[in-house]
Design an enzyme around this catalytic site. Sequence first.
Site, PDB file in Angstrom:
ATOM      1  CG  ASP A   1      43.065  41.804  49.467  1.00 13.88           C
ATOM      2  OD1 ASP A   1      44.206  41.322  49.629  1.00 13.88           O
ATOM      3  OD2 ASP A   1      42.852  42.558  50.248  1.00 13.88           O
TER       4      ASP A   1
ATOM      5  CB  ALA B   1      39.663  44.951  47.913  1.00 11.11           C
TER       6      ALA B   1
HETATM    7  P1  ATP Z   1      44.844  46.978  45.656  1.00 16.72           P
HETATM    8  O1  ATP Z   1      46.055  47.344  46.849  1.00 16.72           O
HETATM    9  O2  ATP Z   1      44.216  48.062  45.184  1.00 16.72           O
HETATM   10  O3  ATP Z   1      44.016  45.756  46.385  1.00 16.72           O
HETATM   11  P2  ATP Z   1      47.061  45.660  44.198  1.00 16.72           P
HETATM   12  O4  ATP Z   1      48.005  46.865  43.893  1.00 16.72           O
HETATM   13  O5  ATP Z   1      47.503  44.607  45.114  1.00 16.72           O
HETATM   14  O6  ATP Z   1      45.620  46.354  44.411  1.00 16.72           O
HETATM   15  P3  ATP Z   1      46.769  45.600  41.321  1.00 16.72           P
HETATM   16  O7  ATP Z   1      48.079  45.160  40.537  1.00 16.72           O
HETATM   17  O8  ATP Z   1      46.446  46.975  41.152  1.00 16.72           O
HETATM   18  O9  ATP Z   1      46.696  44.947  42.645  1.00 16.72           O
HETATM   19  O10 ATP Z   1      45.529  44.751  40.686  1.00 16.72           O
HETATM   20  C1  ATP Z   1      45.424  43.477  40.859  1.00 16.72           C
HETATM   21  C2  ATP Z   1      44.544  42.760  39.425  1.00 16.72           C
HETATM   22  O11 ATP Z   1      43.332  43.462  39.465  1.00 16.72           O
HETATM   23  C3  ATP Z   1      45.701  43.311  38.111  1.00 16.72           C
HETATM   24  O12 ATP Z   1      46.799  42.342  37.893  1.00 16.72           O
HETATM   25  C4  ATP Z   1      44.199  43.103  37.169  1.00 16.72           C
HETATM   26  O13 ATP Z   1      44.090  42.018  36.677  1.00 16.72           O
HETATM   27  C5  ATP Z   1      43.081  43.768  37.883  1.00 16.72           C
HETATM   28  N1  ATP Z   1      43.114  44.973  37.880  1.00 16.72           N
HETATM   29  C6  ATP Z   1      43.442  46.146  38.555  1.00 16.72           C
HETATM   30  N2  ATP Z   1      42.973  47.539  38.303  1.00 16.72           N
HETATM   31  C7  ATP Z   1      42.447  47.147  36.977  1.00 16.72           C
HETATM   32  C8  ATP Z   1      41.647  48.003  36.121  1.00 16.72           C
HETATM   33  N3  ATP Z   1      41.626  49.342  36.248  1.00 16.72           N
HETATM   34  N4  ATP Z   1      40.817  47.505  35.180  1.00 16.72           N
HETATM   35  C9  ATP Z   1      40.704  46.057  35.021  1.00 16.72           C
HETATM   36  N5  ATP Z   1      41.423  45.234  35.809  1.00 16.72           N
HETATM   37  C10 ATP Z   1      42.183  45.760  36.728  1.00 16.72           C
END
Ligand code: ATP
Length: 301
Positions: free
Chosen positions: A243, A240
């Site tokens: 989200d 999340a």
């Molecule tokens: P999920 O499906 O796990 O909810 P997602 O794939 O939709 O995530 P991500 O691109 O993984 O979205 O992450 C969204 C945002 O969260 C990134 O742009 C970043 O700002 C933050 N984020 C994700 N992982 C990390 C991390 N390991 N450390 C710091 N910030 C993170």
Amino acid sequence: MGGVITVFGSANMDLVAYVPRAPHLGETVTGTEFRTVPGGKGANQAIAAARAGAEVAFVGAVGSDAFGPALRAALDQAGVNTDGLRVTDGPSGIAHIVVEEGGGNSIIVVPGANGTVDGPSAEDLAVIERSDALLLQLELPMAAVVAAAVASPAPVILTPAPVVALPDELLDAVTLLVCNEHEAAAITGLGEPDMALEALLARVPELVVTLGSKGALYGSRDGSRLWAPAVPARAVDTTAAGDTFVGALAVARAEGRRPAQFLRFASTAAALSVQRPGASTSMPYRREIDRALEAQPLAGP
Ligand code: ATP
């Protein structure tokens, strides 16, 4: 502070079983732990936005089973207005999640009540009209999502997940698309996020592509291009993160912040969430986001 946000989306009960390894067909394995956690992309984004400081209304559906009141209570507890939450005869939406040792998972989503949602009612539209943004995802029937987007007097922020072919009618009604790099690649067929960003800007006026720990890219048709680095975090559970990012971004944008500022606000909220276990349980409150922003070396929002 916070603005007014309506989420038209899904509410699922996540049924999470932790196992040494996932069973093959016909096999039974003994798990180590089981958790029942309110989720669904719609409910998660609503809770993230409420905790980040907005006045939030949720429009969607739960079933007449025991999960229905539990899902409503989770939203109520976060301060989300649930007047637009219908109760339909039958089961609530569920996500059956099997988490293996090492963190790999497999997920079955059964839409249940989410699958019964059709377009917004006149009451829902009145609520959307008073909002600074309408948040949509794709866990409701596509026809309902399209109807909400097309009818919305408020700017539409769409998360195209789970990823499916996007009708032109939907994209034409979107103000800001927020997708992760996998969704951007699936929609455009382009593996390079910056190339996917350029291609998607032909279809929507404003776009964010999130890149996990690598941060997020932003583009708009007026020619702006930005990269927001992720805020350094000791990640324990990234469930999340996306989200949390979308909910917080919508709040900062509704407050009138410029792209560089709303991206930093969202990145800070998401970084706080990955440092704690769980989905909605990990989402930060406004005071935590503000404190973390103040502690950052760069200029404040
Ligand atoms: P999920 O499906 O796990 O909810 P997602 O794939 O939709 O995530 P991500 O691109 O993984 O979205 O992450 C969204 C945002 O969260 C990134 O742009 C970043 O700002 C933050 N984020 C994700 N992982 C990390 C991390 N390991 N450390 C710091 N910030 C993170």
